[in-house]
Design a protein around this motif. Structure first.
Motif, PDB file in Angstrom:
ATOM      1  N   VAL A  64      31.415  38.320  32.996  1.00  0.00           N
ATOM      2  CA  VAL A  64      30.455  37.744  33.707  1.00  0.00           C
ATOM      3  C   VAL A  64      31.072  37.044  34.336  1.00  0.00           C
ATOM      4  O   VAL A  64      31.665  35.752  34.898  1.00  0.00           O
ATOM      5  N   GLY A  65      31.232  37.089  36.248  1.00  0.00           N
ATOM      6  CA  GLY A  65      31.777  36.624  36.810  1.00  0.00           C
ATOM      7  C   GLY A  65      30.886  35.307  37.590  1.00  0.00           C
ATOM      8  O   GLY A  65      30.046  35.387  37.186  1.00  0.00           O
ATOM      9  N   PRO A  66      31.060  34.835  38.395  1.00  0.00           N
ATOM     10  CA  PRO A  66      30.944  33.381  39.571  1.00  0.00           C
ATOM     11  C   PRO A  66      29.530  33.473  38.996  1.00  0.00           C
ATOM     12  O   PRO A  66      28.822  32.542  39.106  1.00  0.00           O
ATOM     13  N   ALA A  67      28.958  34.590  40.080  1.00  0.00           N
ATOM     14  CA  ALA A  67      27.997  34.844  40.490  1.00  0.00           C
ATOM     15  C   ALA A  67      26.903  35.440  39.470  1.00  0.00           C
ATOM     16  O   ALA A  67      25.653  35.791  39.782  1.00  0.00           O
ATOM     17  N   GLY A  68      27.320  35.548  38.263  1.00  0.00           N
ATOM     18  CA  GLY A  68      26.192  35.113  37.328  1.00  0.00           C
ATOM     19  C   GLY A  68      26.233  37.468  36.800  1.00  0.00           C
ATOM     20  O   GLY A  68      25.322  37.684  36.340  1.00  0.00           O
ATOM     21  N   THR A  69      26.727  38.181  37.441  1.00  0.00           N
ATOM     22  CA  THR A  69      27.455  39.692  37.274  1.00  0.00           C
ATOM     23  C   THR A  69      27.852  40.275  36.433  1.00  0.00           C
ATOM     24  O   THR A  69      29.095  39.696  36.313  1.00  0.00           O
TER      25      THR A  69
END
Length: 136
Positions: A64-69
């Protein structure tokens, strides 16, 4: 040197060194937080597989990336059915998370996600129509 002047000098040195320790110290960094699921709709369960009683569990490794996806999805363990595994992967790709944080900043984090396909306990009525279509 008598004890009094030495004590006074020690107190003066201590006071001077503590003067720089006032309220000007930066606050401690916020605590780290783990990934948290926000929106995780279930995958589409193919009617034909549900009617046939075919189920299983796909276990995915999801970054899960920093953008939440999800930025990367890898299969850890398949369900035993390629169609179910594909649908698990597609569903998780559309999920949203609250990103993990470190020092108050969002960061990528990898988690394992089980996706279950449980055949219905009672056979849905739609299965009978599916059976009738095959009998032709």
């Amino acid at each position: 040197m008598s004890a009094r002047p030495a004590l006074a000098m020690t107190a003066a040195i201590l006071a001077a060194s503590l003067a720089g320790c006032g309220g000007d110290a930066p606050p401690p960094p916020p605590p780290s937080t783990p990934v948290a699921a926000i929106r995780t709709p279930p995958p589409e369960y193919p009617l034909a597989l549900a009617c046939a009683g075919i189920g299983g569990q796909s276990v995915l490794k999801v970054t899960v990336g920093p953008a939440g996806t999800p930025t990367r999805i890898d299969m850890v363990r398949g369900s035993g059915n390629d169609d179910l595994d594909l649908r698990a992967r597609e569903a998780v790709q559309g999920w949203t998370f609250r990103a993990a944080t470190r020092g108050g900043e969002p960061v990528a984090q990898t988690i394992q996600v089980p996706v279950n396909f449980t055949p219905p306990a009672v056979r849905p009525d739609a299965c009978f129509a599916l059976d009738a279509g095959r009998a032709r």
